[in-house]
Design a protein around this motif. Structure first.
Motif, short mmCIF file in Angstrom:
data_model
loop_
_atom_site.label_atom_id
_atom_site.label_comp_id
_atom_site.label_asym_id
_atom_site.label_seq_id
_atom_site.Cartn_x
_atom_site.Cartn_y
_atom_site.Cartn_z
N GLU A 47 0.80 -1.38 -0.30
CA GLU A 47 -0.10 -0.28 -0.04
C GLU A 47 1.63 1.10 0.05
OE1 GLU A 47 -3.38 1.46 2.50
OE2 GLU A 47 -3.10 -0.35 2.32
N LEU A 73 -1.08 6.96 2.91
CA LEU A 73 -1.66 7.87 2.44
C LEU A 73 -1.23 9.06 3.19
CD1 LEU A 73 -4.81 8.46 1.17
CD2 LEU A 73 -4.74 8.17 3.72
N ASN A 100 -9.37 0.73 -0.12
CA ASN A 100 -8.13 1.57 0.45
C ASN A 100 -8.53 2.63 -0.91
OD1 ASN A 100 -6.68 1.24 -2.00
ND2 ASN A 100 -4.96 0.50 -0.88
N LYS A 147 -10.67 6.10 0.24
CA LYS A 147 -9.53 7.16 0.49
C LYS A 147 -8.08 7.66 -0.20
CE LYS A 147 -10.76 7.63 5.28
NZ LYS A 147 -11.33 8.65 5.40
N ILE A 148 -7.72 6.40 -1.12
CA ILE A 148 -6.89 7.20 -1.92
C ILE A 148 -7.51 8.38 -3.00
CG2 ILE A 148 -5.79 6.36 -4.22
CD1 ILE A 148 -4.90 3.72 -2.72
#
Length: 106
Positions: A33, A36, A61, A64-65
């Motif tokens: 990942e 963030l 995710n 959020k990304i």
């Protein structure tokens, strides 16, 4: 790996300054990942610049990304068991794209 040991936002700013088409931020390895926090740091110095995620994007995710990034390169999340050495699993692709369509419709 970074070309120079310095803050990620400085390297990203330099890439934009020297006319890169986009900045790619990745995790440590294929499928890992992308942090963030790294995306947010880069977005802070390049508020209108294309920022791409280079690794680790998945259904969990993606929302959020895409609050921070402009796009992403997705590979291993489409593979059987998420293993980059295995074949593409069409069900994983379909499931992932359902999530992306939901994000686009927000």
């Amino acid at each position: 790996a970074p070309l120079a040991m310095r803050p990620i936002e400085e390297s990203a700013y330099d890439a934009a300054y020297f006319l890169a088409d986009a900045v790619i931020i990745s995790g440590k390895h294929t499928g890992f990942e992308t942090p963030l926090e790294d995306l947010k740091k880069v977005r802070g110095v390049l508020p209108e610049y294309p920022i791409m995620v280079g690794s680790g994007m998945n259904k969990a995710n993606a929302g959020k990304i895409f609050e921070v990034a402009s796009g992403a390169f997705v590979g291993s999340t489409f593979k059987i068991d998420g293993d980059s050495y295995k074949s593409i699993d069409s069900d994983r692709v379909k499931d992932f794209m359902k999530v992306i369509k939901e994000i686009r419709n927000r």
